[in-house]
Design an enzyme around this catalytic site. Structure first.
Site, PDB file in Angstrom:
ATOM      1  N   ARG A   1      24.927  50.384  18.828  1.00  0.00           N
ATOM      2  CA  ARG A   1      25.569  49.291  19.548  1.00  0.00           C
ATOM      3  C   ARG A   1      26.922  49.655  20.160  1.00  0.00           C
ATOM      4  O   ARG A   1      27.355  48.986  21.096  1.00  0.00           O
ATOM      5  CB  ARG A   1      25.719  48.080  18.623  1.00  0.00           C
TER       6      ARG A   1
ATOM      7  N   ARG B   1      20.504  22.022  13.825  1.00  0.00           N
ATOM      8  CA  ARG B   1      19.698  20.914  13.307  1.00  0.00           C
ATOM      9  C   ARG B   1      20.548  20.020  12.425  1.00  0.00           C
ATOM     10  O   ARG B   1      20.275  18.830  12.274  1.00  0.00           O
ATOM     11  CB  ARG B   1      18.517  21.431  12.475  1.00  0.00           C
TER      12      ARG B   1
ATOM     13  N   GLN C   1      20.308  39.933  19.777  1.00  0.00           N
ATOM     14  CA  GLN C   1      20.300  41.397  19.725  1.00  0.00           C
ATOM     15  C   GLN C   1      20.648  41.890  18.323  1.00  0.00           C
ATOM     16  O   GLN C   1      20.031  42.831  17.809  1.00  0.00           O
ATOM     17  CB  GLN C   1      21.297  41.950  20.747  1.00  0.00           C
TER      18      GLN C   1
ATOM     19  N   ILE D   1      24.879  29.168  11.125  1.00  0.00           N
ATOM     20  CA  ILE D   1      25.074  27.740  11.342  1.00  0.00           C
ATOM     21  C   ILE D   1      23.824  27.162  12.009  1.00  0.00           C
ATOM     22  O   ILE D   1      23.194  27.830  12.830  1.00  0.00           O
ATOM     23  CB  ILE D   1      26.321  27.474  12.219  1.00  0.00           C
TER      24      ILE D   1
END
Length: 227
Positions: free
Chosen positions: A194, A102, A87, A99
């Protein structure tokens, strides 16, 4: 000296019953910056603001003269569930670095909600308080499912499967950590959207936390915006 990315900086606010947090890494500029940017055409600079400058700031906000606010910048570090990250990243006026699973399996955590809400009957994107109507055992099942996905992830890694594929079994409640930088104009817009009853409850908590973090740097603007 390095530290775990899941460790919050000194200036931070915890959310989601302590499972998530948002920290202020640094900021550049303040309300004096806004005033100096607005009055640059007169070729003058000030070291602090007075009552006349406060009136100017309110005028700029009321009339949506946004460019002076773009000279104030903030960088946050955010620890949140993947669905909150998704979002947040819809706001493309921010710069992000996250971060990567992988590259590392260190510090994996999951968000386990303390309260489960019901789907709103008349709004596809909204939820409402359950008021005890939901089975209390569902929260335990939630936590157990997160753990099962983590166990399978570790099993895959143990058998030689690469991280970039093994991460696919981790749930949407996986916690992630990212840096996010934004100017004050776009941050105010983000917070309007928000910290709203129309936003999901979890991301609302982060918006409220950001207001707490930045209010000391822009006290008069925060007062105008009723923070």
């Amino acid at each position: 000296m390095s530290q775990n990315v899941n460790t919050p900086p000194d200036k931070h606010v915890k959310v989601l019953h302590g499972q998530g947090w948002v920290g202020l890494v640094n900021n550049m500029g303040n309300e004096t910056t806004v005033v100096n940017a607005a009055r640059v055409s007169f070729g003058k600079m000030k070291d602090s603001i007075d009552k006349r400058d406060q009136i100017l700031i309110k005028y700029l906000l009321d009339n949506r003269h946004s460019s002076p606010f773009e000279h104030v910048q903030y960088t946050f570090i955010v620890h949140c569930p993947l669905f909150v990250r998704s979002q947040w990243h819809r706001h493309r006026t921010w710069a992000y670095n996250e971060i990567s699973r992988r590259y590392t399996e260190v510090g994996i955590e999951f968000y386990n909600p303390q309260i489960l809400r019901k789907q709103a009957e008349n709004d596809r994107q909204a939820s409402v308080d359950a008021d005890g109507e939901l089975d209390s055992n569902l929260q335990t099942s939630f936590s157990q499912f997160n753990q099962k996905s983590y166990d399978l992830y570790n099993e895959l890694l143990g058998k030689g499967v690469c991280r970039e594929q093994a991460r696919g079994v981790l749930t949407q409640n996986l916690m992630t950590t990212f840096w996010a930088s934004v100017n004050l104009h776009n941050l105010i817009h983000f917070l309007e959207l928000r910290d709203s009853s129309h936003a999901q409850a979890e991301i609302q908590e982060y918006a409220v936390a950001i207001k707490k973090l930045i209010k000391p740097t822009i006290p008069y603007i925060a007062e105008i915006l009723n923070w």
